[in-house]
Design a protein around this motif. Structure first.
Motif, mmCIF file in Angstrom:
data_model
loop_
_atom_site.group_PDB
_atom_site.id
_atom_site.type_symbol
_atom_site.label_atom_id
_atom_site.label_comp_id
_atom_site.label_asym_id
_atom_site.label_seq_id
_atom_site.Cartn_x
_atom_site.Cartn_y
_atom_site.Cartn_z
ATOM 1 N N CYS A 38 72.103 143.455 -61.885
ATOM 2 C CA CYS A 38 72.824 141.953 -62.248
ATOM 3 C C CYS A 38 74.068 141.744 -63.117
ATOM 4 C CB CYS A 38 70.933 141.474 -63.122
ATOM 5 S SG CYS A 38 71.297 139.675 -63.035
ATOM 6 N N SER A 40 73.904 140.072 -65.792
ATOM 7 C CA SER A 40 73.360 139.379 -66.927
ATOM 8 C C SER A 40 72.672 140.901 -68.009
ATOM 9 C CB SER A 40 71.921 138.850 -67.346
ATOM 10 O OG SER A 40 70.819 139.567 -66.805
ATOM 11 N N HIS A 60 66.107 144.531 -63.252
ATOM 12 C CA HIS A 60 64.744 143.474 -62.947
ATOM 13 C C HIS A 60 64.739 142.803 -61.793
ATOM 14 C CE1 HIS A 60 68.476 141.206 -65.629
ATOM 15 N NE2 HIS A 60 68.074 140.222 -64.102
ATOM 16 N N GLU A 61 65.598 143.050 -61.044
ATOM 17 C CA GLU A 61 65.647 143.379 -59.389
ATOM 18 C C GLU A 61 65.487 143.559 -58.982
ATOM 19 O OE1 GLU A 61 69.995 141.251 -58.587
ATOM 20 O OE2 GLU A 61 69.295 140.038 -61.004
ATOM 21 N N ASP A 169 65.754 137.325 -58.825
ATOM 22 C CA ASP A 169 66.186 136.473 -59.690
ATOM 23 C C ASP A 169 67.680 135.561 -59.241
ATOM 24 O OD1 ASP A 169 68.655 135.849 -61.612
ATOM 25 O OD2 ASP A 169 68.754 138.042 -62.450
HETATM 26 ZN ZN LIG Z 1 69.094 138.642 -63.591
#
Ligand SMILES: [Zn+2]
Ligand SMILES: [Zn+2]
Length: 388
Positions: A38, A40, A60-61, A169
């Protein structure tokens, strides 16, 4: 198992770590089939987020198959194929009941740390520093998923991983950014940043009825993908974004403006160096360059929506313009779980195929190289999907 771990600034390593185990009655263990990097996470990669520790598992994906469930899990079974939402949410606190999942009060054991730094603690987030709970992320072969009943959507039809993975996300994040603009028929929406979230914001704005979307970036491949999504584009290194937006909206400005850039913004001109200097002197943590321009460009009475990540203090915030133009500012970490059903339905109806955003596919073992390419925006890289 193998996992992609953080070891310091621009230092990722795929190493052997212990397999995750059920720690809480509401947990499940998911065998990861696909995981993505990601935008981020570049803030972690470039060491902008404190409290990362050596060996922290990133990601987190992700999605995969449930291979074990805790005794209190009700709606998920071993064998279910699921996509996991990036915020970890309990499902029964004050905020979860309002479907404001990213504000869950029960999922971040280190909330006190985040409150000190951000002024408020978000929900726990996978693989995103100890400020958001120190949860092991999904760039791994297996991952522990707390509150699995709430935090996952079951995939029962024959979609490919790439078609549904981004429900974790960036699709809900881009969609929520556009939804916050309360788009009306005939509206023009301007979007700063054509990374993955910006790309989904463009397509979501059209899904929600925008007549015209103007996307702003500097990388040709991103602008190209934005045009494929129906947007008009501005390369801010070739033309002044503000002036052009005024020109094409008859001097009034776009009806809504989305900042999909966040705290590491770039822009030609002295203000950029001003922000860099203030950051270096630690008297400003974030560079709100896109946000300032979005506020200045937005038409009177319009909405500025901010999915871009901010973590601390900003300087030269044009609050006079916000007030006197009667702007609405909407922001927040994405309540991803809230969007699972409606967005899965849109994918099912063929209104959007989220796999359009994937430019690179690689093995989890190559994650460090993936971060490097993505960070340097090399090789036309917009979105990387990895398989264990
Ligand atoms: Zn993300
Ligand atoms: Zn909650």
């Amino acid at each position: 198992m193998k996992a992609n771990c953080w070891y310091g600034k621009r230092d990722m390593r795929v190493v052997d770590v212990p397999d995750p185990t059920i720690l809480n009655r509401h947990d499940a263990i998911v065998k990861v089939t696909s995981t993505a990097i990601c935008g981020s996470e570049l803030h972690l990669y470039n060491d902008f987020v404190p409290t990362m520790e050596q060996g922290d598992i990133m990601g987190h994906e992700f999605m995969g198959e449930i291979i074990e469930v805790g005794p209190a899990v009700k709606d998920r079974r071993v064998g279910d194929r699921v996509v996991v939402a990036f915020p970890i949410s309990c499902g029964h606190c004050f905020f979860c009941k309002k479907e404001l999942y990213s504000l869950c009060e029960n999922s971040n054991p280190n909330a006190w740390m985040a409150e000190k730094l951000f002024g408020h603690s978000p929900a726990g987030i996978y693989g995103y520093s100890h400020l958001t709970g120190g949860f092991a992320g999904g760039q791994a072969e297996y991952v522990r998923v707390p509150f699995v009943d709430v935090g996952t959507v079951k995939i029962e039809t024959g979609f490919t991983d790439e078609q549904v993975l981004f429900l974790s996300d960036i699709f809900p994040t881009g969609y929520m950014a556009a939804e916050q603009c309360n788009i009306q028929e005939g509206d023009t929406v301007a979007i700063w940043g054509c990374g993955p979230v910006g790309q989904f914001a463009i397509r979501s704005a059209f899904l929600l009825g925008a007549e015209r979307v103007i996307a702003i970036d500097r990388f040709p491949e991103r602008l190209h993908m934005a045009r494929d999504g129906g947007a008009d584009t501005i390369n801010y290194e070739e033309a002044d974004g503000y002036d052009l937006l005024m020109q094409v909206t008859g001097g009034r400005g776009p009806d809504s403006c989305i900042d999909a850039v966040g705290l590491e913004a770039h822009m030609p001109g002295p203000l950029y160096y001003y922000d860099r200097l203030k950051q270096a002197m630690m008297s400003e943590s974030d560079r709100p360059i896109a946000l300032r321009q979005a506020i200045m460009a937005c038409r009177n009475g319009g909405t500025v929506s901010v999915p871009g990540v901010y973590g601390g203090m900003i300087d030269k915030m044009p609050m006079g313009a916000v007030m006197n133009k009667a702007l609405t500012i909407k922001t927040g970490q994405t309540h991803a779980q809230h969007y699972f059903k409606p967005l899965l339905e849109r994918i099912g109806k063929g209104e959007i195929d989220p796999s359009f955003v994937v430019t690179h596919r690689m093995k989890l073992a190559d994650a460090p190289q993936g971060f490097d390419i993505f960070n340097r925006k090399e090789d036309g890289c917009i979105k990387i999907v990895m398989t264990p």
